[in-house]
Write a protein that holds these residues in place. Structure first.
Motif, PDB file in Angstrom:
ATOM      1  N   ASP A  78       0.644  -1.336   0.085  1.00  0.00           N
ATOM      2  CA  ASP A  78      -0.083   0.109  -0.001  1.00  0.00           C
ATOM      3  C   ASP A  78       0.950   1.170   0.014  1.00  0.00           C
ATOM      4  O   ASP A  78       0.489   2.127  -0.750  1.00  0.00           O
ATOM      5  CB  ASP A  78      -1.078  -0.033   1.172  1.00  0.00           C
ATOM      6  CG  ASP A  78      -2.121  -1.015   1.084  1.00  0.00           C
ATOM      7  OD1 ASP A  78      -2.474  -1.590   0.110  1.00  0.00           O
ATOM      8  OD2 ASP A  78      -2.671  -1.479   2.082  1.00  0.00           O
ATOM      9  N   GLU A  79       1.791   1.368   0.624  1.00  0.00           N
ATOM     10  CA  GLU A  79       2.675   2.446   0.810  1.00  0.00           C
ATOM     11  C   GLU A  79       3.460   2.848  -0.520  1.00  0.00           C
ATOM     12  O   GLU A  79       3.874   3.784  -0.587  1.00  0.00           O
ATOM     13  CB  GLU A  79       3.770   2.383   2.085  1.00  0.00           C
ATOM     14  CG  GLU A  79       4.642   3.584   2.182  1.00  0.00           C
ATOM     15  CD  GLU A  79       5.247   3.479   3.637  1.00  0.00           C
ATOM     16  OE1 GLU A  79       6.298   3.834   3.614  1.00  0.00           O
ATOM     17  OE2 GLU A  79       4.847   2.649   4.511  1.00  0.00           O
ATOM     18  N   LEU A  80       3.902   1.557  -1.169  1.00  0.00           N
ATOM     19  CA  LEU A  80       4.704   1.917  -2.238  1.00  0.00           C
ATOM     20  C   LEU A  80       4.381   1.760  -3.726  1.00  0.00           C
ATOM     21  O   LEU A  80       4.803   2.025  -4.751  1.00  0.00           O
ATOM     22  CB  LEU A  80       5.932   0.860  -2.117  1.00  0.00           C
ATOM     23  CG  LEU A  80       6.848   1.324  -0.787  1.00  0.00           C
ATOM     24  CD1 LEU A  80       7.888  -0.053  -0.931  1.00  0.00           C
ATOM     25  CD2 LEU A  80       7.273   2.340  -0.783  1.00  0.00           C
ATOM     26  N   LYS A  81       3.066   1.261  -3.734  1.00  0.00           N
ATOM     27  CA  LYS A  81       2.429   0.719  -4.975  1.00  0.00           C
ATOM     28  C   LYS A  81       2.501   1.831  -6.203  1.00  0.00           C
ATOM     29  O   LYS A  81       2.797   1.436  -7.026  1.00  0.00           O
ATOM     30  CB  LYS A  81       1.235   0.039  -4.901  1.00  0.00           C
ATOM     31  CG  LYS A  81       0.199   0.850  -4.483  1.00  0.00           C
ATOM     32  CD  LYS A  81      -1.129  -0.286  -4.236  1.00  0.00           C
ATOM     33  CE  LYS A  81      -2.182   0.720  -3.243  1.00  0.00           C
ATOM     34  NZ  LYS A  81      -3.515  -0.203  -3.047  1.00  0.00           N
ATOM     35  N   PHE A  82       1.871   3.007  -5.603  1.00  0.00           N
ATOM     36  CA  PHE A  82       1.641   4.036  -6.947  1.00  0.00           C
ATOM     37  C   PHE A  82       3.083   4.493  -7.315  1.00  0.00           C
ATOM     38  O   PHE A  82       3.281   4.873  -8.422  1.00  0.00           O
ATOM     39  CB  PHE A  82       0.655   5.200  -6.266  1.00  0.00           C
ATOM     40  CG  PHE A  82      -0.499   4.707  -5.872  1.00  0.00           C
ATOM     41  CD1 PHE A  82      -1.296   4.213  -6.959  1.00  0.00           C
ATOM     42  CD2 PHE A  82      -1.058   4.601  -4.676  1.00  0.00           C
ATOM     43  CE1 PHE A  82      -2.529   3.903  -6.902  1.00  0.00           C
ATOM     44  CE2 PHE A  82      -2.579   4.056  -4.475  1.00  0.00           C
ATOM     45  CZ  PHE A  82      -3.253   3.884  -5.533  1.00  0.00           C
ATOM     46  N   LYS A  83       4.288   4.596  -6.123  1.00  0.00           N
ATOM     47  CA  LYS A  83       5.072   5.198  -6.768  1.00  0.00           C
ATOM     48  C   LYS A  83       5.907   3.940  -7.436  1.00  0.00           C
ATOM     49  O   LYS A  83       6.590   4.566  -8.405  1.00  0.00           O
ATOM     50  CB  LYS A  83       6.472   5.244  -5.315  1.00  0.00           C
ATOM     51  CG  LYS A  83       7.782   5.814  -5.574  1.00  0.00           C
ATOM     52  CD  LYS A  83       7.549   7.026  -6.039  1.00  0.00           C
ATOM     53  CE  LYS A  83       9.035   7.628  -6.186  1.00  0.00           C
ATOM     54  NZ  LYS A  83       9.205   8.888  -7.106  1.00  0.00           N
ATOM     55  N   ALA A  84       5.781   2.848  -7.352  1.00  0.00           N
ATOM     56  CA  ALA A  84       6.405   1.662  -8.068  1.00  0.00           C
ATOM     57  C   ALA A  84       5.942   1.718  -9.535  1.00  0.00           C
ATOM     58  O   ALA A  84       6.576   1.643 -10.459  1.00  0.00           O
ATOM     59  CB  ALA A  84       6.080   0.223  -7.545  1.00  0.00           C
ATOM     60  N   GLU A  91      10.163   4.245 -16.946  1.00  0.00           N
ATOM     61  CA  GLU A  91      11.134   3.456 -17.420  1.00  0.00           C
ATOM     62  C   GLU A  91      10.442   2.872 -18.840  1.00  0.00           C
ATOM     63  O   GLU A  91      11.251   2.923 -19.698  1.00  0.00           O
ATOM     64  CB  GLU A  91      11.323   2.039 -16.572  1.00  0.00           C
ATOM     65  CG  GLU A  91      12.328   1.231 -16.967  1.00  0.00           C
ATOM     66  CD  GLU A  91      13.960   1.878 -16.852  1.00  0.00           C
ATOM     67  OE1 GLU A  91      14.765   1.622 -17.855  1.00  0.00           O
ATOM     68  OE2 GLU A  91      13.926   2.815 -16.338  1.00  0.00           O
ATOM     69  N   LEU A  92       9.038   2.633 -18.778  1.00  0.00           N
ATOM     70  CA  LEU A  92       8.412   2.163 -20.103  1.00  0.00           C
ATOM     71  C   LEU A  92       8.630   3.376 -21.144  1.00  0.00           C
ATOM     72  O   LEU A  92       8.821   3.026 -22.367  1.00  0.00           O
ATOM     73  CB  LEU A  92       7.063   1.830 -19.763  1.00  0.00           C
ATOM     74  CG  LEU A  92       6.952   0.519 -19.200  1.00  0.00           C
ATOM     75  CD1 LEU A  92       5.566   0.260 -18.918  1.00  0.00           C
ATOM     76  CD2 LEU A  92       7.267  -0.642 -20.210  1.00  0.00           C
ATOM     77  N   SER A  93       8.424   4.505 -20.488  1.00  0.00           N
ATOM     78  CA  SER A  93       8.623   5.502 -21.819  1.00  0.00           C
ATOM     79  C   SER A  93      10.006   5.797 -22.360  1.00  0.00           C
ATOM     80  O   SER A  93      10.102   6.338 -23.489  1.00  0.00           O
ATOM     81  CB  SER A  93       8.154   7.082 -21.144  1.00  0.00           C
ATOM     82  OG  SER A  93       9.014   7.365 -20.068  1.00  0.00           O
ATOM     83  N   LYS A  94      10.833   5.051 -21.632  1.00  0.00           N
ATOM     84  CA  LYS A  94      12.195   5.200 -22.167  1.00  0.00           C
ATOM     85  C   LYS A  94      12.521   4.175 -23.254  1.00  0.00           C
ATOM     86  O   LYS A  94      13.426   4.368 -24.135  1.00  0.00           O
ATOM     87  CB  LYS A  94      13.421   5.055 -21.215  1.00  0.00           C
ATOM     88  CG  LYS A  94      13.354   6.027 -20.187  1.00  0.00           C
ATOM     89  CD  LYS A  94      14.308   5.676 -18.945  1.00  0.00           C
ATOM     90  CE  LYS A  94      14.184   6.668 -17.721  1.00  0.00           C
ATOM     91  NZ  LYS A  94      14.975   6.263 -16.825  1.00  0.00           N
TER      92      LYS A  94
END
Length: 97
Positions: A78-84, A91-94
C-alpha cells in the motif's frame, strides 16, 4: 480478477456454460471456475483462445490478463505501489515500444 470478471460477463451475455468454455480450453470445469473467480490465473496461451471463443479483441483480454498480474505483484504494498507504478511508467517511456 479483471480478466475473470470479463470472462464471466462474456459467458453470461452469450449464454455459455462454464463446462463448455473449459472443454474448449481443454481444462476441467473447476479449474475454469477458479480462473473466472480470480482464484487462479489463466495461462497467457489461454487468453487468445478465450478471445477467439468469445469473438472479442485479443489485445483487450491480454491487457486485462497483464493488469491482473501487475495488481498481484503490488498487492499488500500500500505504501509503495503508486510510486512503483510511476517508476515503471517512466522506465517504459524510455523503451522504444
Amino acid at each position: 480478477m479483471l480478466l475473470g470478471n470479463k470472462i464471466k460477463s462474456l459467458r453470461d451475455e452469450q449464454g455459455v456454460l462454464q463446462r463448455q468454455v473449459a472443454a474448449y480450453l481443454e481444462i476441467d470445469t473447476p479449474m475454469f471456475s477458479k480462473i473466472e473467480r480470480g482464484d487462479r490465473r489463466a495461462k497467457r496461451n489461454q487468453v487468445p483462445k478465450l478471445a477467439e471463443y468469445f469473438h472479442v479483441d485479443e489485445k483487450e483480454l491480454l491487457t486485462l490478463w497483464l493488469a491482473d498480474r501487475i495488481l498481484d505483484a503490488i498487492k499488500g504494498e500500500d505504501e509503495l505501489k503508486f510510486k512503483a507504478i510511476e517508476v515503471a511508467k517512466c522506465e517504459l517511456s524510455k523503451v522504444d515500444l
